[in-house]
Design a protein around this motif. Sequence first.
Motif, short mmCIF file in Angstrom:
data_model
loop_
_atom_site.label_atom_id
_atom_site.label_comp_id
_atom_site.label_asym_id
_atom_site.label_seq_id
_atom_site.Cartn_x
_atom_site.Cartn_y
_atom_site.Cartn_z
N ALA A 148 10.07 -37.33 96.08
CA ALA A 148 10.73 -37.06 97.36
C ALA A 148 11.79 -38.11 97.66
N TYR A 149 11.51 -39.37 97.30
CA TYR A 149 12.46 -40.45 97.58
C TYR A 149 13.73 -40.30 96.75
N GLU A 150 13.61 -39.72 95.54
CA GLU A 150 14.80 -39.48 94.73
C GLU A 150 15.78 -38.54 95.44
N PHE A 151 15.25 -37.62 96.24
CA PHE A 151 16.09 -36.63 96.91
C PHE A 151 16.39 -37.00 98.36
N ARG A 152 15.45 -37.68 98.99
CA ARG A 152 15.64 -38.12 100.38
C ARG A 152 15.17 -39.57 100.47
N PRO A 153 16.06 -40.53 100.29
CA PRO A 153 15.66 -41.95 100.29
C PRO A 153 15.44 -42.49 101.70
N ASP A 154 14.45 -41.89 102.37
CA ASP A 154 14.08 -42.38 103.70
C ASP A 154 12.58 -42.20 103.87
N LEU A 155 12.07 -42.44 105.07
CA LEU A 155 10.62 -42.41 105.29
C LEU A 155 10.02 -41.01 105.20
N THR A 156 10.84 -39.98 105.21
CA THR A 156 10.26 -38.64 105.06
C THR A 156 9.65 -38.46 103.67
N SER A 182 18.98 -49.80 104.40
CA SER A 182 18.05 -48.85 105.05
C SER A 182 17.17 -48.15 104.02
N GLU A 183 17.72 -47.87 102.85
CA GLU A 183 16.92 -47.23 101.80
C GLU A 183 15.84 -48.18 101.27
N ARG A 184 16.21 -49.45 101.08
CA ARG A 184 15.22 -50.42 100.61
C ARG A 184 14.12 -50.60 101.66
N LYS A 185 14.53 -50.60 102.93
CA LYS A 185 13.53 -50.73 104.00
C LYS A 185 12.60 -49.52 104.02
N ALA A 186 13.17 -48.32 103.84
CA ALA A 186 12.35 -47.10 103.81
C ALA A 186 11.40 -47.13 102.62
N LEU A 228 8.56 -49.68 103.49
CA LEU A 228 7.65 -49.13 104.50
C LEU A 228 6.87 -47.94 103.96
N GLY A 229 7.52 -47.13 103.14
CA GLY A 229 6.83 -45.99 102.56
C GLY A 229 5.69 -46.42 101.66
N LEU A 230 5.91 -47.43 100.82
CA LEU A 230 4.85 -47.91 99.94
C LEU A 230 3.71 -48.54 100.74
N ILE A 231 4.06 -49.27 101.82
CA ILE A 231 3.01 -49.83 102.68
C ILE A 231 2.21 -48.70 103.33
N GLY A 232 2.91 -47.67 103.80
CA GLY A 232 2.22 -46.53 104.39
C GLY A 232 1.29 -45.84 103.41
N LEU A 233 1.74 -45.71 102.16
CA LEU A 233 0.87 -45.11 101.14
C LEU A 233 -0.38 -45.95 100.92
#
Length: 705
Positions: free
Chosen positions: A118-126, A6-10, A13-18
């Motif tokens: 942010a990903y270092e502290f919350r490894p999700d899409l937030t 789930s973290e790798r998926k986030a 998706l996060g990099l694609i969103g950026l």
Amino acid sequence: MEQTTSERKALALGLIGLCVFLALQALELKHYIRAETRPPSWDQAIHLEIALDYRDALKTGRWAGAFLLPPKPGMPPFPPLYHLALTAASGGENPAGAALWVNWFYLALLCLSLFAVAYEFRPDLTALAAALIFACSPAVQELLLTQLADLAVAACAAAAYWALVRCDDFKNWGASLAFGLLCAAGMLHKWSFFSYLIPALYPLAKGLGERQSRPKAAAAAALAVSIPFPWYWAHAPVLLPRLVGASRDFGVPFWQSWAFLRYFRLMADGLGPFFWVLGLSGIFTAQYPRQWRKAWLFPAWAGCSYVFWSLVPNRQMRFLVPGLPALSVALVSAWPKPVVWSLAAFQFFSAANFGAGWISRIVIPMPLASLVVLPSQPPRGEDWRIADVLMEASRLRESGSPISNLTVVANSPYFNGPNFTWMAKNLKLSRVNIRGVNKRLCEFSEFVVLKTGELGPSEVISGLPEASQTILRKDGWFSRAYKEVKSWPLPDASSAVLYQRRRPSLPPFREKGFRFQYYASSALEAEDLRIEFGPWEPEAAAYSWVRISAGKAFLHGLELGRLSVELQDVLLVPAGEGPGLTDDVRFLKMGRLKIVSVEVQGGALKAFLERRIQGLKLERLDLDRTVRLAGLFNHVSFSAELALALPGQVFVAELIRARLGATPIPLAAFPLLRSFSLPLEPSPETPFALGVPGLTAASGRLSIP
């Protein structure tokens, strides 16, 4: 730490969103650049001009000139990296617009770095939401559309914090070295970068104190200090005093008028009111599922930045922006995901509206101050005719004049001295020089341009209303000296009026000369003053020479003896209320100023320097081959020795030795401090040649010849 699926998926998706967000920002920026035709404002024009200076110095191979680029009048020298980035955009048809693409790359670095933190502290899409919420705030969007270094500083600060978190208290070589390099890069973008990294001093000191971390922490510190050190060391004598002066411009001390809370109010508009409320309320309550022991960095990052910049009297929101990404990371860790994504969606729409201007800003009245929702800064296709004014002046200028000064009587956002100077340099009009208004208005200027109507904000137009009144007065000296040659309508319903120096066929004075037992004007007081006019040259519209001598004179308070000068190819006009020279004159043109003789006693020079330099108290000033002086400056003792020389057509003052207290100053390490040279050929400051037959320091006086 191994990532879950789930973290790798986030992460993916996060990099694609950026990438999608940055692509949309690029499309909006492309539209903005095409539609925006207004010239850059005050500071923006100065930074674009500095980029041109770097480009010219590097193109001609003047590497030392690029490293020691002279600062702009009244401005501190600026570190080079942002301006070097702008040089790539300074050669096209629209350099002001092209410079904004440099900002887009810094925006990309900011978004990627903030997402990584942010990903270092919350490894999700937030983590993506954290990047979007901050990047879409009005303050960041405004910096994206402004040719200033503050967005670059914010990007470097976010990247440095990401490296700081990744280095794991300086146990990781790669991240530790990256942290040092990013700190060095930040300091080479702006002097204030250190203020945003104050919290990093604690983990750095901790790393230096632990055996396992010490080499990596020491290497990071060495990189952060050693790379920018040569530039700061070379520019320190000019940088430090000018920074102190610049910080006080339009400033209010933090203990007056609730000034310490000013940024608290500015953040509401700069971040957006919803981000402001949710970010500040969540900074101390955020819950981090990972790296929670390092969570103190976020309130420290924002808090130290707020305190530092609140203590600086000159307060602008752009100075605080690099300290505020921490609020975005804390916000997504403090509030439920529906709230976070709702805010991200609103911020995204706000960013789109900021450049497009679909909805005019909404003002919400509040008890202490109103809140602004959906601010906008859409592009405008306005022509402020600066290029037209400059090209017309270049076309009309006297062909035999080495430099034609143009005095700008205006200081409005899009019609001011800095953007005239930048435009003239961009158009390669090297013979047209821009000058501002002083107490003598437009002395030695061939051209004057006046903006009618509003001259600019009231706090920045000192002296301009009086200058405008002088120009528009029909029976004044200006109307006798200048004529209107052309005018252009401006977008704010005012006009730009260009005046050129008249070429009179008859001499301005009927007399062949004057003699006064005593003469006084704003700059000169003289006893036994004699003025003799040479023949009038109708073709040149000037006197071939004017000779001036005085038994004793005071020039701006400096006592002069044996004063005798000869002015060649000179045009002047009576400027007083009375009929003759006894009131005042304005010099309009001069080909050469030859100093025949003058003498300054050491005691007179000592008194003059103490009056002119605040905080200076000289105990000794000796003139015997060299100039030796000692005393106190702002209660700090000093001594120095200077050598004065006239090799060719250059006046040179070289600092031989100097001490602060009992400590010698290593002059070889301060090239800007060691030597000062003044060419005697025509220059923008003195658009006439200077003739000095010799200079002697002996027997307690300076004398020519």
